[in-house]
Design an enzyme around this catalytic site. Structure first.
Site, mmCIF file in Angstrom:
data_model
loop_
_atom_site.group_PDB
_atom_site.id
_atom_site.type_symbol
_atom_site.label_atom_id
_atom_site.label_comp_id
_atom_site.label_asym_id
_atom_site.label_seq_id
_atom_site.Cartn_x
_atom_site.Cartn_y
_atom_site.Cartn_z
ATOM 1 N N GLU A 103 -3.698 -39.260 -16.261
ATOM 2 C CA GLU A 103 -2.370 -38.905 -16.782
ATOM 3 C C GLU A 103 -1.657 -38.005 -15.785
ATOM 4 O O GLU A 103 -2.292 -37.173 -15.123
ATOM 5 C CB GLU A 103 -2.558 -38.180 -18.127
ATOM 6 C CG GLU A 103 -1.283 -37.948 -18.904
ATOM 7 C CD GLU A 103 -1.552 -37.389 -20.312
ATOM 8 O OE1 GLU A 103 -2.489 -37.856 -20.991
ATOM 9 O OE2 GLU A 103 -0.824 -36.473 -20.710
ATOM 10 N N ASP A 105 1.773 -35.574 -15.950
ATOM 11 C CA ASP A 105 2.693 -35.064 -16.977
ATOM 12 C C ASP A 105 3.830 -34.218 -16.455
ATOM 13 O O ASP A 105 3.606 -33.315 -15.648
ATOM 14 C CB ASP A 105 1.935 -34.099 -17.911
ATOM 15 C CG ASP A 105 0.966 -34.799 -18.820
ATOM 16 O OD1 ASP A 105 1.266 -35.913 -19.238
ATOM 17 O OD2 ASP A 105 -0.087 -34.199 -19.109
ATOM 18 N N GLU A 107 6.489 -32.016 -18.789
ATOM 19 C CA GLU A 107 6.889 -31.677 -20.153
ATOM 20 C C GLU A 107 7.853 -30.496 -20.098
ATOM 21 O O GLU A 107 7.523 -29.477 -19.495
ATOM 22 C CB GLU A 107 5.676 -31.288 -21.004
ATOM 23 C CG GLU A 107 4.622 -32.382 -21.060
ATOM 24 C CD GLU A 107 3.543 -32.102 -22.105
ATOM 25 O OE1 GLU A 107 3.156 -33.041 -22.810
ATOM 26 O OE2 GLU A 107 3.099 -30.935 -22.210
#
Ligand code: NAG
Ligand code: NAG
Ligand code: NAG
Length: 290
Positions: A103, A105, A107
């Site tokens: 993953e 990310d 955010e």
């Protein structure tokens, strides 16, 4: 058939293969994405070029790419919810599915009116995460669209904001550290309530009197190699010159820019969080991270 013709046909089929393997998309929502959750909380505008997600007490919303990719450059322009956005999280990330997942990310954690957003970044490699770095931004991400980019090639992952590198995660497989490279990832974009942890460690809760909150995404630009979930990266073996990302790294100017941005805007680095790692900092922390 003359050998001349054979090699010409071989050449043409090579071109066709490369075209199939390389997806260079000026993203269109209908073509490239599916709704993941939130249905009526997701609005598709400008013939698929702009998507807005809304969040109220009932639901947030999210969408995901139809395709999985193995390596690529992923750009999107985003505009975060303005005003009191504490508790909300607006995301743009890549993720594989299944166990030991990979993953990458980005955010964006909202905040009380006038307080800065935090851009939270993380990488999971074969299920191992806890590699967070957080940044404040040098602009107000609610006023205008800004471009957020992930470059992911076999050597490194680069996070960019408006073209400036803020983080590099290097492939250190030579030191037996896992690096995301054998699982395809889909692109995800979500907008949700995370007031149990997002803002000032969960102390500031979402104020629902400001709902619905709204986050916007536009101009997805995907230059990547297609890969079906879990398949090896064979579709990346073709080479084309339209893809500077495949070998992209930082030159001296880029490294200086990265160091300067990290010095000014990084507010959390897992590599300095000794209480979190009582048995010692993760091994990659000892190595140059530019
Ligand atoms: C590939 O990914 C899987 C996770 O599905 C992981 O368990 C495995 O060790 C990886 N293999 C290599 C060669 O990196
Ligand atoms: C919110 O604002 C506070 C105070 O300026 C800051 O410390 C924090 O990093 C900001 N972001 C979040 C997500 O709490
Ligand atoms: C390939 O890309 C490089 C760098 O962008 C450029 O200098 C070079 O001229 C390109 N080669 C071809 C054949 O287009």
């Amino acid at each position: 058939m003359s050998s001349h013709k054979v090699s010409l046909m071989f050449f043409i089929s090579l071109i066709i293969t490369s075209l199939k393997a390389m997806a260079a998309l000026a993203g269109n929502f209908y073509q490239d994405f599916d709704i993941m959750f939130g249905d009526q909380h997701l609005k598709i505008l400008e013939e698929g070029k702009l998507v807005t997600l809304s969040l109220d007490k009932v639901s947030g919303a999210g969408f995901q790419s139809k395709n999985g990719y193995i390596f690529g450059r992923f750009d999107v322009q985003m505009k975060m919810p303005p005003g009191n956005s504490a508790g909300t999280v607006t995301t743009f990330y890549l993720s594989s599915s299944g166990p030991n997942h990979d993953e990458i990310d980005l955010e964006f954690l909202g905040n009380s009116t006038g307080e800065p957003y935090t851009l939270h970044t993380n990488v999971y490699a074969q299920g191992q995460g806890s590699k967070e770095q957080q940044f404040h931004l040098w602009f107000d991400p609610t006023k205008d669209f800004h471009t957020y980019t992930v470059v992911w090639n076999s050597k490194r992952i680069i996070f960019l904001v408006d073209g400036s590198p803020i983080r590099v995660f290097n492939n250190l497989e030579s030191l037996r550290l896992p690096f995301p490279k054998n699982q395809s990832m889909k692109i995800y974009a979500t907008f949700w309530n995370a007031d149990d942890w997002a803002t000032q460690g969960g102390r500031v809760k979402t104020d629902w009197s400001h709902a619905p909150f709204s986050a916007s995404y536009r101009n997805f630009n995907i230059n990547a190699c297609l890969g079906s979930q879990g398949s090896p990266s064979s579709s990346c073996s073709t080479s084309t010159n339209s893809s500077a990302w495949q070998n992209q790294g930082l030159n001296a100017a880029g490294r200086n820019r990265l160091r300067w941005l990290q010095r000014k805007f990084m507010v959390y680095d897992y590599c300095t969080d000794r209480p979190k790692f009582p048995k010692g900092l993760p091994r990659e922390c000892k190595h140059s991270r530019v």
